[in-house]
Write a protein that holds these residues in place. Structure first.
Motif, PDB file in Angstrom:
ATOM      1  N   GLU A 116     -11.469   2.275   1.854  1.00  0.00           N
ATOM      2  CA  GLU A 116     -10.306   2.826   1.481  1.00  0.00           C
ATOM      3  C   GLU A 116     -10.013   2.641  -0.145  1.00  0.00           C
ATOM      4  O   GLU A 116      -9.108   3.294  -0.563  1.00  0.00           O
ATOM      5  N   GLY A 117     -10.865   1.777  -0.620  1.00  0.00           N
ATOM      6  CA  GLY A 117     -10.862   1.983  -2.208  1.00  0.00           C
ATOM      7  C   GLY A 117      -9.810   0.592  -2.729  1.00  0.00           C
ATOM      8  O   GLY A 117      -9.109   0.240  -1.910  1.00  0.00           O
ATOM      9  N   THR A 118     -10.150   0.042  -3.756  1.00  0.00           N
ATOM     10  CA  THR A 118      -9.537  -0.908  -4.619  1.00  0.00           C
ATOM     11  C   THR A 118      -9.498  -0.581  -5.848  1.00  0.00           C
ATOM     12  O   THR A 118     -10.162   0.039  -6.461  1.00  0.00           O
ATOM     13  N   GLN A 119      -7.932  -0.573  -6.343  1.00  0.00           N
ATOM     14  CA  GLN A 119      -7.657  -0.232  -7.663  1.00  0.00           C
ATOM     15  C   GLN A 119      -8.296  -1.128  -8.805  1.00  0.00           C
ATOM     16  O   GLN A 119      -7.929  -2.355  -8.726  1.00  0.00           O
ATOM     17  N   VAL A 120      -8.927  -0.940  -9.755  1.00  0.00           N
ATOM     18  CA  VAL A 120      -9.299  -1.415 -11.057  1.00  0.00           C
ATOM     19  C   VAL A 120      -8.475  -0.905 -12.098  1.00  0.00           C
ATOM     20  O   VAL A 120      -8.815   0.351 -12.542  1.00  0.00           O
ATOM     21  N   THR A 121      -7.695  -1.875 -12.921  1.00  0.00           N
ATOM     22  CA  THR A 121      -6.874  -1.203 -14.114  1.00  0.00           C
ATOM     23  C   THR A 121      -7.667  -2.295 -15.365  1.00  0.00           C
ATOM     24  O   THR A 121      -7.322  -3.330 -15.288  1.00  0.00           O
ATOM     25  N   VAL A 122      -7.953  -1.709 -16.343  1.00  0.00           N
ATOM     26  CA  VAL A 122      -8.041  -2.318 -17.685  1.00  0.00           C
ATOM     27  C   VAL A 122      -7.498  -1.721 -18.528  1.00  0.00           C
ATOM     28  O   VAL A 122      -7.519  -0.570 -19.157  1.00  0.00           O
ATOM     29  N   SER A 123      -6.741  -2.885 -19.164  1.00  0.00           N
ATOM     30  CA  SER A 123      -5.816  -2.497 -20.252  1.00  0.00           C
ATOM     31  C   SER A 123      -6.479  -2.886 -21.664  1.00  0.00           C
ATOM     32  O   SER A 123      -7.175  -3.885 -21.747  1.00  0.00           O
ATOM     33  N   SER A 124      -6.172  -2.323 -22.840  1.00  0.00           N
ATOM     34  CA  SER A 124      -6.630  -2.470 -24.208  1.00  0.00           C
ATOM     35  C   SER A 124      -5.809  -3.292 -24.840  1.00  0.00           C
ATOM     36  O   SER A 124      -4.566  -3.661 -24.484  1.00  0.00           O
TER      37      SER A 124
END
Length: 124
Positions: A116-124
């Motif tokens: 189902e997916g897993t969210q990856v969020t990368v902030s600068s």
């Protein structure tokens, strides 16, 4: 049927690391990680053959991401280092009981089972 369950996603700052896991039920021959960023098509990131052998990576992640598998746990991993904002996406685990030729390894339609997916969020 093969069921896939991803975990390990989250938020991280640019330059950071995350390790994704994908627990699988049942036997597979080929497993991969795909990702889909907002407004973009899903793309292959990394893949391997569960029986051993070569690993495959998208050019955009070579040298930063490592795909691996623990056979005893039937679990696929994706170690992601030096993350940047372009890596922000939903990451999906995929598997098939077929052998996919290397030149087709990142074709979505070759994979029969998806998590189902897993969210990856990368902030600068």
């Amino acid at each position: 049927q093969v069921q896939l369950q991803e975990s390990g996603g989250g938020s991280v700052q640019s330059g950071g690391s995350l390790k994704l896991s994908c627990a699988a039920s049942g036997d597979t021959r080929c497993m991969a990680w795909f990702r889909q960023a907002p407004g973009k098509e899903r793309e292959g990131v990394a893949a391997l053959y569960t029986g051993g052998g070569s690993t495959y990576y998208a050019d955009s992640v070579k040298g930063r991401f490592t795909i691996s598998r623990d056979n005893a746990l039937n679990t696929l991993y994706l170690q992601m280092n030096s993350l940047n904002a372009d890596d922000t996406a939903m990451y999906y685990c995929a598997a098939t009981r077929n052998i996919i030729p290397p030149h087709w390894i990142f074709q979505e339609r070759r994979f029969d089972y998806w998590g189902e997916g897993t969210q990856v969020t990368v902030s600068s």
